[in-house]
Design an enzyme around this catalytic site. Structure first.
Site, mmCIF file in Angstrom:
data_model
loop_
_atom_site.group_PDB
_atom_site.id
_atom_site.type_symbol
_atom_site.label_atom_id
_atom_site.label_comp_id
_atom_site.label_asym_id
_atom_site.label_seq_id
_atom_site.Cartn_x
_atom_site.Cartn_y
_atom_site.Cartn_z
ATOM 1 N N ASP A 177 3.734 7.547 33.355
ATOM 2 C CA ASP A 177 3.887 8.343 32.133
ATOM 3 C C ASP A 177 2.940 9.546 32.160
ATOM 4 O OD1 ASP A 177 4.478 8.550 29.024
ATOM 5 O OD2 ASP A 177 2.302 8.473 29.222
ATOM 6 N N HIS A 227 11.854 12.328 30.051
ATOM 7 C CA HIS A 227 10.506 11.803 30.295
ATOM 8 C C HIS A 227 10.516 10.339 30.734
ATOM 9 C CE1 HIS A 227 6.306 10.882 29.956
ATOM 10 N NE2 HIS A 227 6.527 10.055 28.958
ATOM 11 N N HIS A 229 9.778 2.690 27.369
ATOM 12 C CA HIS A 229 8.395 2.602 26.906
ATOM 13 C C HIS A 229 8.124 3.385 25.627
ATOM 14 C CE1 HIS A 229 7.747 6.452 29.168
ATOM 15 N NE2 HIS A 229 6.795 6.646 28.270
ATOM 16 N N GLU A 244 7.819 3.191 19.538
ATOM 17 C CA GLU A 244 7.007 4.153 18.796
ATOM 18 C C GLU A 244 7.856 5.254 18.169
ATOM 19 O OE1 GLU A 244 3.244 5.559 17.448
ATOM 20 O OE2 GLU A 244 3.841 3.683 18.403
ATOM 21 N N ASP A 245 8.851 5.753 18.910
ATOM 22 C CA ASP A 245 9.570 6.958 18.488
ATOM 23 C C ASP A 245 10.947 6.706 17.883
ATOM 24 O OD1 ASP A 245 7.420 8.340 19.485
ATOM 25 O OD2 ASP A 245 8.365 8.795 21.415
ATOM 26 N N ASP A 296 -11.620 19.171 58.834
ATOM 27 C CA ASP A 296 -10.921 17.918 58.542
ATOM 28 C C ASP A 296 -10.065 18.063 57.291
ATOM 29 O OD1 ASP A 296 -13.095 18.170 56.905
ATOM 30 O OD2 ASP A 296 -13.586 16.035 56.886
#
Length: 740
Positions: free
Chosen positions: A154, A53, A77, A81-82, A277
């Site tokens: 992301d 990811h 990024h 957090e993880d 178009d």
């Protein structure tokens, strides 16, 4: 959708195409290695290694030619957090810019959005959480736009891999993408991201329609491609004959874009086969002069359709987009959109603000040199964030003023102003300056006087007619049905003006109310103590609350009475030399220290009431006389030993109080005052009046009441009598006049 590989080979190859410094490329490789180590063992719902990811997000940004720090931040990024990594470690390893970007993206991830119904979340709570999360993202964008570019990458990769999620969650994320992320990509001018976000979101929101359009496009693809190839070749030949070097290519429309066009056509009774178009023709030339020359060749080759020409080179969009747009009657009578731009304009059209980092090192580059000027709307976003504490109102402002179509108008000096579609001269005035908006009294559009609710159109020259002294906006301007104001920023400034005016009036009204209540209660307090009693930070806030009714005058009276009661209690428990306990006087309801059973009476010189701080004076022949503690007779007493601490007991009696009324003299005044008092069962023991020379009258009454609360009610009732100008409590000498 083919998944991105889980190693950095492809990313490094793409970055190396535009990053020349070997050290920077090595730093990106190091960021990947660190991210892979941090995410080692973690899996996505699809079963892929988690590193896929952030690597995909970084690759998307590399395709947009973003700077090395942004690529590194995209790789990292999710580590805060993880993976338990802290900002300080990122700062040490990769520098403060990367650490700040990663921290900014992480804060955007920590939003608490829950759809209605999940874990008992109500629709109102869910909407508020959702709105606050969007607010954080928009403000983060204004502070450093690269944070949101990472967030867009992301989101794009998450949309590509959304299938493993439950349907409800997929639909929620898709709707959020269509409502917020796609308009952001459009506002930032990043077409390459916008059309992918649109199509992916549409697929999850309406898969049946998505597949239907896909099948129809596939069935007619060869026919359309043959048509575009034919007209492209003819235009190339005409341009070459005019000695213009140009690249002519077709641009396919996205599926969601076609869906929206189909909805419009269906409303007109047309079908997909009537949409000609679906492809737009791009003509890319070397310089601006060639753009206008190519326009002339195009119009010479095919007839232009009236009203279908836009010059975004002379008046660029705020997302930095520049091009000439025209629609012509092409072969077979079919309308065909032709976009003409330079190569630099084409890069900006595809990559928007991301092109700034690609060109910023190029000397004299328009994309670099004009970047700050064209992104002034971000500074406006920060201004709205500071001025608008309400999240919903802030988002409404963003949606109305940033994500809607714009019109370009001119000032009398020829400066270009961009406004939301439907804007009026009032919006124009407030866009220039708040004070000009407050003072606007009329407007001229293209030299003609117009009403203030006239919608402005592209190319209008607008002149504001303003008074020297502003009378201020009209309340009608805030009425949506009247159509005076189209932009939320103007509405906010108008509301602020009315709020300031109301506050000034409330402060003045509150000052009078406070003065009256202090006079009624016979209290003198410094501002600091009044603020403490009423629990306000500043005197202006207190007066404004009192004047607006937020703090009622009865609540103020109660707090002042509470203060007086505490003073009385403190005075009653003053220490005495012999420590004799307090006894209650059976005749007055007054508790006396050291003088049980003593006859007590209320002193006539100061007439204390229950709640007043009091003290007793032992007389030689009439028992105990009860005075206010600030009574002059007490303060000037030489024999201090005869002063006895006393306090108000629980027994309630009626006490005489003198009240003075100032009023405009008229027949029936005394009758009306007496009626008001009798309605409250107040006994009038004595009344005198004195006529004054200015047609006014001073009236003094002695009434019997139970305490301060009842006295406050009496004051309010008397003040309601017609002609009464003031009511006050009297402790001095009585009026010397003739009784009537």
């Amino acid at each position: 959708m083919v998944e991105v590989a889980s190693d950095s080979t492809d990313l490094i190859a793409r970055v190396s195409e535009y990053v020349e410094e070997t050290a920077q490329v090595d730093a990106i490789r190091a960021a990947y290695d660190f991210a892979a180590l941090c995410h080692d063992g973690q899996k996505r719902l699809s079963g892929d290694p988690y590193i896929v990811h952030p690597l995909a997000a970084a690759t998307i940004l590399a395709d947009l030619y973003l700077d090395p720090d942004t690529i590194k931040a995209a790789l990292l990024h999710d580590v805060l957090e993880d993976c338990g990594v802290d900002v300080e470690e990122l700062d040490t390893r990769f520098g403060p810019d990367v650490a700040r970007l990663v921290d900014g993206v992480t804060k955007l991830e920590r939003v608490d959005y829950r759809p209605p119904g999940s874990n008992g979340t109500s629709a109102a709570v869910a909407e508020n959480l959702y709105a606050e999360s969007l607010r954080k993202m928009l403000v983060a964008m204004a502070e450093d736009i690269r944070v949101v570019l990472i967030k867009l990458a992301d989101r794009l990769h998450n949309m590509r891999t959304l299938d493993p999620l439950p349907e409800e969650k997929r639909r929620r994320i898709a709707q959020e993408t269509l409502d917020v992320y796609s308009p952001l990509a459009h506002r930032l001018g990043i077409w390459e991201l916008k059309w992918q976000l649109d199509d992916l979101a549409f697929r999850h929101l309406n898969e049946a329609k998505y597949r239907e359009i896909s099948r129809l496009l596939a069935a007619r693809r060869s026919q359309r491609e043959a048509y575009v190839a034919e007209v492209s070749e003819r235009l190339r030949e005409e341009l070459a004959a005019s000695h213009l070097k140009a690249e002519v290519i077709g641009r396919p429309k996205g599926i969601y874009s076609i869906h929206r066009k189909m909805q419009k056509y269906e409303a007109d009774g047309k079908e997909l086969s009537d949409i000609h178009d679906l492809y737009a023709m791009r003509v890319i030339v070397d310089d601006v002069a060639d753009c206008y020359a190519a326009l002339g060749v195009t119009h010479r080759t095919w007839s232009p359709i009236s009203g279908q020409f836009d010059d975004y080179i002379a008046t660029p969009k705020q997302n930095m987009y520049q091009a000439l747009h025209t629609t012509v009657h092409c072969e077979g009578g079919h309308p065909l959109e032709v976009q003409i731009k330079t190569r630099d304009m084409h890069q900006v059209a595809e990559y928007g603000v991301a092109a700034h980092w690609r060109y910023k090192e190029r000397a004299g580059s328009a994309a670099g040199g004009q970047f700050e000027e064209r992104m002034t709307w971000l500074r406006q976003l920060l201004e709205w964030q500071r001025e608008t504490p309400d999240t919903d109102e802030f988002l409404q402002s963003v949606r109305e003023d940033l994500f809607h179509d714009q019109v370009f108008v001119y000032t009398p000096k020829g400066d270009i102003m961009e406004l939301a579609s439907g804007a009026t001269p009032i919006d124009f005035a407030y866009k220039i300056h708040t004070d000009l908006g407050h003072r606007i009294s009329g407007a001229k559009v293209n030299g003609r006087l117009v009403s203030l609710d006239t919608p402005l159109e592209n190319g209008d020259t607008v002149e504001v007619v303003a008074g020297k002294t502003g009378r201020g906006p009209s309340p009608d301007w805030l009425n949506p049905a009247r159509g005076y104001v189209a932009t939320n920023s103007a509405r906010q400034k108008i509301r602020s003006w009315f709020n300031r005016q109301a506050r000034s009036a409330n402060v003045a009204r509150g000052k009078d109310l406070l003065r009256r209540e202090l006079r009624r209660m016979g209290v003198k307090l410094p501002d600091r103590e009044v603020l403490e009693l009423c629990r306000f930070e500043t005197m202006e806030d207190l007066l404004a609350a009192l004047g607006s009714g937020e703090l009622s005058d009865s609540a103020l009276s109660a707090r002042l009475a509470e203060h007086r009661g505490k003073e009385a209690e403190a005075a009653a428990w003053m220490p005495v030399s012999n420590g004799t306990p307090r006894l209650d006087s059976p005749t007055s309801g007054i508790s006396v220290l050291g003088a049980g059973g003593m006859l007590t009476r209320i002193a006539q010189c100061c007439n204390p009431l229950p709640g007043d701080p009091i003290i007793g004076f032992v007389t030689r022949s009439h028992g105990l006389s009860v005075h206010k503690v600030e009574c002059p007779n007490v303060l000037n007493e030489d024999e201090k030993a005869r002063l006895v601490p006393v306090s108000w007991g629980e027994k309630q009696e009626l006490y005489p109080v003198r009240v003075r009324i100032e009023a405009i003299d008229r027949v029936g005044l005394l009758r009306d005052v007496s009626t008001k008092l009798s309605e409250d069962k107040i006994n009038i023991a004595w009344v005198v009046t004195r006529e004054n020379d200015d047609a006014t009258v001073s009236m003094e009454l002695t009434i019997h009441i139970a305490g301060l609360q009842q006295l406050n009610r009496v004051f309010s009732r008397i003040e309601s009598v017609r002609g009464v100008t003031s009511v006050s409590r009297v402790t001095g000498s009585p009026l010397r006049q003739t009784e009537r």
